[in-house]
Design a protein around this motif. Structure first.
Motif, mmCIF file in Angstrom:
data_model
loop_
_atom_site.group_PDB
_atom_site.id
_atom_site.type_symbol
_atom_site.label_atom_id
_atom_site.label_comp_id
_atom_site.label_asym_id
_atom_site.label_seq_id
_atom_site.Cartn_x
_atom_site.Cartn_y
_atom_site.Cartn_z
ATOM 1 N N TYR A 161 7.922 18.775 3.412
ATOM 2 C CA TYR A 161 8.353 17.258 3.254
ATOM 3 C C TYR A 161 9.207 16.919 4.130
ATOM 4 O O TYR A 161 9.278 15.634 4.622
ATOM 5 C CB TYR A 161 8.879 17.096 1.769
ATOM 6 C CG TYR A 161 7.729 16.738 0.709
ATOM 7 C CD1 TYR A 161 7.884 15.639 0.076
ATOM 8 C CD2 TYR A 161 6.883 17.739 0.290
ATOM 9 C CE1 TYR A 161 6.785 15.163 -0.810
ATOM 10 C CE2 TYR A 161 5.913 17.481 -0.624
ATOM 11 C CZ TYR A 161 5.762 16.111 -1.304
ATOM 12 O OH TYR A 161 5.015 15.859 -1.988
ATOM 13 N N ASP A 162 10.041 17.633 4.755
ATOM 14 C CA ASP A 162 10.975 17.309 5.798
ATOM 15 C C ASP A 162 10.174 17.199 7.098
ATOM 16 O O ASP A 162 10.576 16.414 7.860
ATOM 17 C CB ASP A 162 12.104 18.495 5.893
ATOM 18 C CG ASP A 162 12.867 18.764 4.772
ATOM 19 O OD1 ASP A 162 13.363 17.759 4.140
ATOM 20 O OD2 ASP A 162 13.363 19.712 4.425
ATOM 21 N N ALA A 163 9.235 18.143 7.336
ATOM 22 C CA ALA A 163 8.467 17.829 8.541
ATOM 23 C C ALA A 163 7.607 16.746 8.579
ATOM 24 O O ALA A 163 7.453 16.092 9.747
ATOM 25 C CB ALA A 163 7.631 19.387 8.723
ATOM 26 N N VAL A 164 7.182 16.423 7.515
ATOM 27 C CA VAL A 164 6.198 15.099 7.539
ATOM 28 C C VAL A 164 6.973 13.729 7.447
ATOM 29 O O VAL A 164 6.575 12.819 7.968
ATOM 30 C CB VAL A 164 5.550 15.337 6.132
ATOM 31 C CG1 VAL A 164 4.609 14.162 6.034
ATOM 32 C CG2 VAL A 164 4.257 16.296 6.292
ATOM 33 N N PHE A 165 8.445 13.907 7.198
ATOM 34 C CA PHE A 165 9.258 12.806 7.065
ATOM 35 C C PHE A 165 9.250 11.718 8.211
ATOM 36 O O PHE A 165 8.605 10.707 8.040
ATOM 37 C CB PHE A 165 10.586 13.297 6.992
ATOM 38 C CG PHE A 165 11.767 12.231 6.882
ATOM 39 C CD1 PHE A 165 12.336 12.034 5.517
ATOM 40 C CD2 PHE A 165 12.022 11.400 7.998
ATOM 41 C CE1 PHE A 165 12.919 10.917 5.435
ATOM 42 C CE2 PHE A 165 12.985 10.719 7.843
ATOM 43 C CZ PHE A 165 13.587 10.258 6.695
ATOM 44 N N SER A 166 9.402 12.394 9.587
ATOM 45 C CA SER A 166 9.522 11.194 10.555
ATOM 46 C C SER A 166 8.065 10.604 10.772
ATOM 47 O O SER A 166 7.947 9.472 11.056
ATOM 48 C CB SER A 166 9.846 11.896 11.895
ATOM 49 O OG SER A 166 11.235 12.234 11.639
ATOM 50 N N PRO A 167 6.936 11.595 11.143
ATOM 51 C CA PRO A 167 5.722 10.826 11.366
ATOM 52 C C PRO A 167 5.180 10.123 10.278
ATOM 53 O O PRO A 167 4.672 9.077 10.669
ATOM 54 C CB PRO A 167 5.032 12.089 11.797
ATOM 55 C CG PRO A 167 5.475 13.401 11.143
ATOM 56 C CD PRO A 167 7.049 12.859 11.074
ATOM 57 N N TYR A 168 5.316 10.595 9.178
ATOM 58 C CA TYR A 168 4.712 9.723 7.732
ATOM 59 C C TYR A 168 5.575 8.446 7.881
ATOM 60 O O TYR A 168 4.848 7.412 7.817
ATOM 61 C CB TYR A 168 4.980 10.532 6.532
ATOM 62 C CG TYR A 168 4.546 9.689 5.406
ATOM 63 C CD1 TYR A 168 3.341 9.856 5.007
ATOM 64 C CD2 TYR A 168 5.316 8.749 4.715
ATOM 65 C CE1 TYR A 168 2.876 9.196 3.835
ATOM 66 C CE2 TYR A 168 4.934 8.314 3.478
ATOM 67 C CZ TYR A 168 3.663 8.502 3.044
ATOM 68 O OH TYR A 168 3.181 7.878 2.199
ATOM 69 N N LEU A 169 6.986 8.281 7.855
ATOM 70 C CA LEU A 169 7.575 7.164 7.754
ATOM 71 C C LEU A 169 7.423 6.185 8.950
ATOM 72 O O LEU A 169 7.471 4.988 8.585
ATOM 73 C CB LEU A 169 9.023 7.527 7.160
ATOM 74 C CG LEU A 169 9.130 7.920 5.895
ATOM 75 C CD1 LEU A 169 10.530 7.924 5.618
ATOM 76 C CD2 LEU A 169 8.582 6.994 4.840
ATOM 77 N N THR A 170 7.412 6.688 10.219
ATOM 78 C CA THR A 170 7.224 6.173 11.367
ATOM 79 C C THR A 170 5.812 5.236 11.102
ATOM 80 O O THR A 170 5.636 4.104 11.673
ATOM 81 C CB THR A 170 7.158 6.839 12.441
ATOM 82 O OG1 THR A 170 8.512 7.507 12.690
ATOM 83 C CG2 THR A 170 7.083 6.001 13.839
ATOM 84 N N CYS A 171 4.686 5.963 10.499
ATOM 85 C CA CYS A 171 3.477 5.121 10.383
ATOM 86 C C CYS A 171 3.475 4.127 9.340
ATOM 87 O O CYS A 171 2.968 3.214 9.909
ATOM 88 C CB CYS A 171 2.440 6.388 9.977
ATOM 89 S SG CYS A 171 0.738 5.455 9.398
ATOM 90 N N TYR A 172 4.433 4.205 8.576
ATOM 91 C CA TYR A 172 4.382 3.222 7.481
ATOM 92 C C TYR A 172 5.713 2.218 7.543
ATOM 93 O O TYR A 172 6.099 1.523 6.643
ATOM 94 C CB TYR A 172 4.211 3.704 6.209
ATOM 95 C CG TYR A 172 2.949 4.268 5.621
ATOM 96 C CD1 TYR A 172 1.574 3.723 6.069
ATOM 97 C CD2 TYR A 172 2.906 5.784 5.659
ATOM 98 C CE1 TYR A 172 0.461 4.405 5.819
ATOM 99 C CE2 TYR A 172 1.619 6.610 5.503
ATOM 100 C CZ TYR A 172 0.457 5.691 5.645
ATOM 101 O OH TYR A 172 -0.955 6.157 5.380
ATOM 102 N N THR A 173 6.356 2.156 8.685
ATOM 103 C CA THR A 173 7.435 1.486 8.728
ATOM 104 C C THR A 173 7.548 0.599 10.199
ATOM 105 O O THR A 173 6.661 0.947 10.927
ATOM 106 C CB THR A 173 8.705 2.194 8.601
ATOM 107 O OG1 THR A 173 8.890 3.187 9.633
ATOM 108 C CG2 THR A 173 8.988 2.742 7.447
ATOM 109 N N THR A 174 8.341 -0.569 10.362
ATOM 110 C CA THR A 174 8.312 -1.408 11.462
ATOM 111 C C THR A 174 9.744 -1.292 12.033
ATOM 112 O O THR A 174 10.454 -0.484 11.459
ATOM 113 C CB THR A 174 7.907 -2.802 11.268
ATOM 114 O OG1 THR A 174 9.046 -3.119 10.165
ATOM 115 C CG2 THR A 174 6.617 -2.906 10.619
ATOM 116 N N GLU A 175 9.861 -1.517 13.219
ATOM 117 C CA GLU A 175 11.182 -1.505 13.957
ATOM 118 C C GLU A 175 12.164 -2.279 13.105
ATOM 119 O O GLU A 175 13.517 -1.829 12.970
ATOM 120 C CB GLU A 175 11.260 -2.210 15.334
ATOM 121 C CG GLU A 175 10.125 -1.453 16.313
ATOM 122 C CD GLU A 175 11.066 -0.212 16.657
ATOM 123 O OE1 GLU A 175 12.335 -0.154 16.420
ATOM 124 O OE2 GLU A 175 10.241 0.621 17.129
ATOM 125 N N SER A 176 11.784 -3.069 12.295
ATOM 126 C CA SER A 176 12.735 -3.988 11.585
ATOM 127 C C SER A 176 13.368 -3.498 10.482
ATOM 128 O O SER A 176 14.268 -3.659 9.785
ATOM 129 C CB SER A 176 12.409 -5.466 11.103
ATOM 130 O OG SER A 176 10.857 -5.156 10.242
#
Length: 440
Positions: A113-128
């Motif tokens: 869950y820690d490893a997936v954190f960055s790519p997963y949330l980067t996929c589903y978030t925007t800069e804002s």
């Protein structure tokens, strides 16, 4: 459902599951460790927690590489199921080899869950909204760790009291002298740990529920070829960039230092003579510090910048590590001194954790982020294994070995932090948007 709604939904579903995984992470790093340490047969497994955590990092790195084939959802569903299997194994099997393997599976489940954190949330978030979502996900996960660590100690003490037929307060006093337990007391104490671990195996089922409702499409986790489009080739030379390589070294050093002390908080405090419930409370307070400091992270970063927050606050944490190492010197005030040290070390060291997760994502392209994160986790896993061998073979056998490990970690943190500031401060201390504003 349009992407904006789906992205928001998937982000918050992940955060819900990540909170539960935080609870289980707290249990794995506290209750599971003292469970192993309380038995002579598995004391070696307890002393090898850094190695086990390292294997967990390798396992999570491999899981990360499965995402282009399986997708985020399936990978996130596998992790809690693996954790449940691991907990059932360590509570019912007597083979040290199988217990070691099961503990590694548990840590893989937590680390995925820690490893997936960055790519997963980067996929589903925007800069804002990315900074806010990252921050919320982190501090709620750590809040879960507080709950897991704190309730773990309470459940163990309550179950120990029930098995012994004594009151909670009497059981709490008994756990101050674990080394002098009679065979009956030790059996009840080990049994209390098993009870707690089985309860948390049930809690792991709650981690599955939010993930079942995640909605993903192939474009979320891999490049989908269009008609007539050639398959893109992987360019591994892109990873030879100075900033990419040196950040991997920084992450390796920080993990190496942390691996010498963090898996052994409970064991070190118990050796000082601090009772089991108080030990869990103190470890919980350090997680509480992480919550508070991470919530303040955006403000800190705005004031001093990203690199100075990440490297500078790591340097500030060093005196508090030395306070923990010398806690016994404070006599009757030992618990207070150690508590302050744990709280502030953890707070300052983790205040810039959102930066540590987001900054390296700027060094590579979007499609390369999962692979780069996997590389980072592989090197962090190597650091865990090295720390485990060095600690078990050379540091921990020394008089007050667990205390001396804090001095070694202090030196490693200093080297890593100075390296980070020298290399990255000029170019990456402020985001490009901030630099533009300042120029205007």
């Amino acid at each position: 459902m349009d992407f904006a709604k789906r992205a928001r939904r998937n982000s918050y579903l992940y955060i819900m599951a990540y909170i539960v995984m935080g609870v289980l992470g707290g249990v794995a790093l506290d209750t599971m460790v003292t469970f192993f340490a309380s038995q002579k047969a598995t004391a070696g497994v307890a002393a090898s927690m850094s190695i086990i955590m390292g294997i967990g990092f390798y396992g999570s790195a491999l899981m990360l590489l499965l995402i282009p084939k399986l997708g985020y959802k399936k990978v996130l569903l596998i992790s809690p199921l693996a954790l449940i299997v691991g907990m059932l194994t360590i509570t019912h099997i007597s083979s040290n080899a199988l217990i070691f393997l099961a503990a590694a599976i548990i840590m893989t489940g937590v680390s995925t869950y820690d490893a997936v954190f960055s790519p997963y949330l980067t996929c589903y978030t925007t800069e804002s909204n990315r900074e806010r979502i990252f921050s919320v996900a982190l501090w709620t996960n750590i809040a879960g760790m507080v709950i897991g660590t704190w309730t773990g100690g309470l459940i163990i003490t309550y179950r120990f009291a029930a098995r012994m037929g004594v009151t909670y307060d009497q059981a709490k006093i008994l756990t101050e002298k674990i080394k002098t337990f009679s065979p009956v007391e030790l059996s009840c104490y080990v049994g209390a740990h098993k009870d707690a671990l089985l309860i948390y195996a049930g809690v792991a089922l709650l981690c599955l529920l939010p993930i079942l409702f995640v909605r993903e499409i192939p474009e979320d986790y891999r490049h989908v070829q269009k008609a007539g489009e050639q398959k893109p080739k992987k360019d591994w030379k892109a990873f030879l960039n100075k900033y990419i390589v040196l950040f991997v070294i920084f992450a390796f050093l920080i993990r190496l230092g942390a691996a010498l002390i963090t898996p052994y908080f409970s064991m070190f405090l118990s050796q000082m003579g601090i009772d089991r419930a108080t030990t869990s409370a103190l470890v919980s307070y350090q997680y509480l510090a992480m919550v508070i400091f991470i919530m303040a992270s955006p403000w800190i970063v705005r004031k001093i910048g990203r690199v100075f927050a990440l490297g500078g606050l790591a340097l500030v944490s060093i005196p508090f590590m030395l306070l923990i190492a010398n806690g016994a010197a404070f006599g009757s005030n030992m618990v207070l001194a150690v508590g302050i040290g744990l709280f502030l070390r953890s707070g300052f060291m983790n205040a810039a954790q959102p930066v540590q997760l987001s900054l390296p994502m700027e060094f590579v392209s979007k499609v390369a982020r999962p692979a780069y994160n996997s590389v980072i986790f592989i090197f962090q896993g190597l650091a865990q294994v090295i720390a485990g061998f060095v600690g078990k073979s050379f540091i921990f056998p020394l008089p007050n070995g667990y205390g001396k490990a804090y001095y070694v970690t202090a030196v490693i943190y200093a080297i890593a932090s100075i390296l980070l500031i020298i290399v990255y401060a000029k170019k990456y201390n402020r985001p490009p948007a901030d630099d533009v504003k300042e120029e205007n």
